[in-house]
Design a protein around this motif. Sequence first.
Motif, PDB file in Angstrom:
ATOM      1  N   ASN A  97      -8.342  -8.265  36.223  1.00 35.75           N
ATOM      2  CA  ASN A  97      -7.846  -9.160  36.283  1.00 35.75           C
ATOM      3  C   ASN A  97      -6.102  -8.669  36.469  1.00 35.75           C
ATOM      4  O   ASN A  97      -5.687  -9.559  36.061  1.00 35.75           O
ATOM      5  CB  ASN A  97      -8.025  -9.835  35.274  1.00 35.75           C
ATOM      6  N   ASN A  98      -6.430  -7.975  36.426  1.00 36.06           N
ATOM      7  CA  ASN A  98      -5.127  -7.412  36.384  1.00 36.06           C
ATOM      8  C   ASN A  98      -4.310  -7.566  34.893  1.00 36.06           C
ATOM      9  O   ASN A  98      -2.557  -7.904  35.229  1.00 36.06           O
ATOM     10  CB  ASN A  98      -3.755  -7.836  37.670  1.00 36.06           C
ATOM     11  N   ASP A  99      -4.217  -7.896  34.235  1.00 34.99           N
ATOM     12  CA  ASP A  99      -3.546  -7.813  33.044  1.00 34.99           C
ATOM     13  C   ASP A  99      -3.382  -6.141  31.984  1.00 34.99           C
ATOM     14  O   ASP A  99      -2.312  -6.647  30.507  1.00 34.99           O
ATOM     15  CB  ASP A  99      -4.351  -8.486  31.856  1.00 34.99           C
ATOM     16  N   GLY A 100      -3.489  -5.472  32.457  1.00 39.28           N
ATOM     17  CA  GLY A 100      -2.909  -4.255  31.723  1.00 39.28           C
ATOM     18  C   GLY A 100      -3.461  -3.877  30.804  1.00 39.28           C
ATOM     19  O   GLY A 100      -3.202  -2.794  30.184  1.00 39.28           O
ATOM     20  N   GLN A 101      -4.714  -3.957  30.808  1.00 41.40           N
ATOM     21  CA  GLN A 101      -5.952  -3.310  29.495  1.00 41.40           C
ATOM     22  C   GLN A 101      -7.411  -3.506  30.427  1.00 41.40           C
ATOM     23  O   GLN A 101      -7.744  -4.513  31.378  1.00 41.40           O
ATOM     24  CB  GLN A 101      -6.109  -3.446  28.250  1.00 41.40           C
ATOM     25  N   LEU A 102      -8.120  -2.808  29.851  1.00 39.34           N
ATOM     26  CA  LEU A 102      -9.534  -2.902  30.804  1.00 39.34           C
ATOM     27  C   LEU A 102     -10.400  -3.424  29.456  1.00 39.34           C
ATOM     28  O   LEU A 102     -10.362  -2.963  27.904  1.00 39.34           O
ATOM     29  CB  LEU A 102     -10.297  -1.169  30.803  1.00 39.34           C
ATOM     30  N   ALA A 103     -11.631  -4.875  29.845  1.00 40.30           N
ATOM     31  CA  ALA A 103     -11.961  -5.624  28.856  1.00 40.30           C
ATOM     32  C   ALA A 103     -13.735  -4.753  28.605  1.00 40.30           C
ATOM     33  O   ALA A 103     -13.431  -4.571  30.372  1.00 40.30           O
ATOM     34  CB  ALA A 103     -12.022  -6.557  29.231  1.00 40.30           C
ATOM     35  N   SER A 104     -14.350  -5.326  28.026  1.00 41.70           N
ATOM     36  CA  SER A 104     -15.567  -4.445  28.255  1.00 41.70           C
ATOM     37  C   SER A 104     -16.198  -4.998  29.540  1.00 41.70           C
ATOM     38  O   SER A 104     -17.133  -4.060  29.650  1.00 41.70           O
ATOM     39  CB  SER A 104     -16.096  -4.540  26.757  1.00 41.70           C
ATOM     40  N   ASP A 105     -16.095  -6.311  29.741  1.00 43.83           N
ATOM     41  CA  ASP A 105     -16.784  -6.415  31.053  1.00 43.83           C
ATOM     42  C   ASP A 105     -16.322  -5.952  32.838  1.00 43.83           C
ATOM     43  O   ASP A 105     -16.801  -6.072  32.941  1.00 43.83           O
ATOM     44  CB  ASP A 105     -16.786  -7.927  30.895  1.00 43.83           C
ATOM     45  N   GLU A 106     -14.335  -5.201  32.570  1.00 42.48           N
ATOM     46  CA  GLU A 106     -14.158  -4.855  33.601  1.00 42.48           C
ATOM     47  C   GLU A 106     -14.913  -3.450  33.511  1.00 42.48           C
ATOM     48  O   GLU A 106     -14.589  -2.544  34.985  1.00 42.48           O
ATOM     49  CB  GLU A 106     -12.914  -4.345  32.790  1.00 42.48           C
ATOM     50  N   TRP A 107     -15.495  -2.690  32.834  1.00 42.08           N
ATOM     51  CA  TRP A 107     -15.901  -1.354  32.805  1.00 42.08           C
ATOM     52  C   TRP A 107     -17.046  -1.223  34.273  1.00 42.08           C
ATOM     53  O   TRP A 107     -18.343  -2.935  33.616  1.00 42.08           O
ATOM     54  CB  TRP A 107     -16.628  -1.041  31.553  1.00 42.08           C
ATOM     55  N   VAL A 108     -16.971  -0.536  35.142  1.00 41.61           N
ATOM     56  CA  VAL A 108     -18.763  -0.808  35.517  1.00 41.61           C
ATOM     57  C   VAL A 108     -19.680   0.520  35.202  1.00 41.61           C
ATOM     58  O   VAL A 108     -18.594   1.822  35.204  1.00 41.61           O
ATOM     59  CB  VAL A 108     -18.400  -0.965  37.466  1.00 41.61           C
ATOM     60  N   ASP A 109     -20.785   0.809  35.693  1.00 41.98           N
ATOM     61  CA  ASP A 109     -21.315   2.176  35.457  1.00 41.98           C
ATOM     62  C   ASP A 109     -21.090   2.965  36.652  1.00 41.98           C
ATOM     63  O   ASP A 109     -20.740   2.481  37.710  1.00 41.98           O
ATOM     64  CB  ASP A 109     -22.770   1.742  35.552  1.00 41.98           C
ATOM     65  N   GLY A 110     -20.710   4.058  35.978  1.00 40.81           N
ATOM     66  CA  GLY A 110     -19.740   5.157  36.931  1.00 40.81           C
ATOM     67  C   GLY A 110     -20.003   5.902  36.224  1.00 40.81           C
ATOM     68  O   GLY A 110     -19.732   6.643  34.606  1.00 40.81           O
ATOM     69  N   ARG A 111     -19.530   7.558  36.444  1.00 40.49           N
ATOM     70  CA  ARG A 111     -19.180   8.942  36.200  1.00 40.49           C
ATOM     71  C   ARG A 111     -18.179   8.312  34.959  1.00 40.49           C
ATOM     72  O   ARG A 111     -18.400   9.150  33.980  1.00 40.49           O
ATOM     73  CB  ARG A 111     -18.832   9.839  37.127  1.00 40.49           C
ATOM     74  N   ILE A 112     -16.931   8.015  35.287  1.00 42.00           N
ATOM     75  CA  ILE A 112     -15.694   7.486  34.492  1.00 42.00           C
ATOM     76  C   ILE A 112     -16.446   6.797  33.238  1.00 42.00           C
ATOM     77  O   ILE A 112     -16.215   7.132  31.908  1.00 42.00           O
ATOM     78  CB  ILE A 112     -14.799   6.893  34.705  1.00 42.00           C
ATOM     79  N   ARG A 113     -17.091   5.583  33.462  1.00 38.31           N
ATOM     80  CA  ARG A 113     -17.046   4.364  31.675  1.00 38.31           C
ATOM     81  C   ARG A 113     -18.281   5.939  31.090  1.00 38.31           C
ATOM     82  O   ARG A 113     -18.141   5.888  30.216  1.00 38.31           O
ATOM     83  CB  ARG A 113     -18.647   3.473  32.311  1.00 38.31           C
ATOM     84  N   THR A 114     -19.079   6.605  31.956  1.00 38.11           N
ATOM     85  CA  THR A 114     -20.274   7.871  31.251  1.00 38.11           C
ATOM     86  C   THR A 114     -19.618   8.530  30.647  1.00 38.11           C
ATOM     87  O   THR A 114     -19.796   8.979  29.323  1.00 38.11           O
ATOM     88  CB  THR A 114     -20.427   8.277  32.062  1.00 38.11           C
ATOM     89  N   LEU A 115     -18.258   9.783  30.834  1.00 37.68           N
ATOM     90  CA  LEU A 115     -17.269  10.352  30.059  1.00 37.68           C
ATOM     91  C   LEU A 115     -16.766   9.382  29.082  1.00 37.68           C
ATOM     92  O   LEU A 115     -16.677  10.567  27.963  1.00 37.68           O
ATOM     93  CB  LEU A 115     -16.163  10.862  31.029  1.00 37.68           C
ATOM     94  N   PHE A 116     -16.587   8.542  29.489  1.00 37.99           N
ATOM     95  CA  PHE A 116     -15.464   7.846  28.219  1.00 37.99           C
ATOM     96  C   PHE A 116     -16.593   7.658  27.125  1.00 37.99           C
ATOM     97  O   PHE A 116     -16.218   8.347  25.759  1.00 37.99           O
ATOM     98  CB  PHE A 116     -14.858   6.780  28.581  1.00 37.99           C
ATOM     99  N   LYS A 117     -17.206   6.607  27.335  1.00 40.77           N
ATOM    100  CA  LYS A 117     -18.363   6.477  26.141  1.00 40.77           C
ATOM    101  C   LYS A 117     -19.315   7.713  25.354  1.00 40.77           C
ATOM    102  O   LYS A 117     -19.180   8.383  24.027  1.00 40.77           O
ATOM    103  CB  LYS A 117     -19.357   5.700  27.164  1.00 40.77           C
ATOM    104  N   ASN A 118     -19.212   8.795  26.150  1.00 46.55           N
ATOM    105  CA  ASN A 118     -20.017   9.588  25.597  1.00 46.55           C
ATOM    106  C   ASN A 118     -18.830  10.864  24.679  1.00 46.55           C
ATOM    107  O   ASN A 118     -19.154  11.672  24.393  1.00 46.55           O
ATOM    108  CB  ASN A 118     -20.258  10.751  26.814  1.00 46.55           C
ATOM    109  N   ASP A 119     -18.044  10.786  25.180  1.00 45.01           N
ATOM    110  CA  ASP A 119     -16.828  11.132  24.268  1.00 45.01           C
ATOM    111  C   ASP A 119     -16.282  10.216  23.065  1.00 45.01           C
ATOM    112  O   ASP A 119     -15.443  10.320  21.989  1.00 45.01           O
ATOM    113  CB  ASP A 119     -14.936  11.529  24.813  1.00 45.01           C
ATOM    114  N   GLY A 120     -17.256   8.880  22.748  1.00 49.48           N
ATOM    115  CA  GLY A 120     -17.128   8.691  21.751  1.00 49.48           C
ATOM    116  C   GLY A 120     -16.074   7.386  21.630  1.00 49.48           C
ATOM    117  O   GLY A 120     -15.253   6.710  21.134  1.00 49.48           O
TER     118      GLY A 120
END
Length: 70
Positions: free
Chosen positions: A24-47
């Motif tokens: 939505n180009n609002d300058g932030q990522l909301a929970s519904d904008e994260w897609v499953d993938g390497r970056i999401r996993t990397l961030f989630k695994n880091d807490g």
Amino acid sequence: MTTAPTNERAAKSAERFFRLLDKNNDGQLASDEWVDGRIRTLFKNDGIDLQQPLLAADFSRHYVRLSPNE
């Protein structure tokens, strides 16, 4: 030790990935904008709490920190 060119590459990658994720180009990522993938996993695994909005600057900072050195 991380080199400046590696950090620059990671920062450019972070920008590109953030733009792709920020649907939505609002300058932030909301929970519904994260897609499953390497970056999401990397961030989630880091807490990182992906249920809270994540600003572009914070995304970039985390991405650069978590990116493997090349």
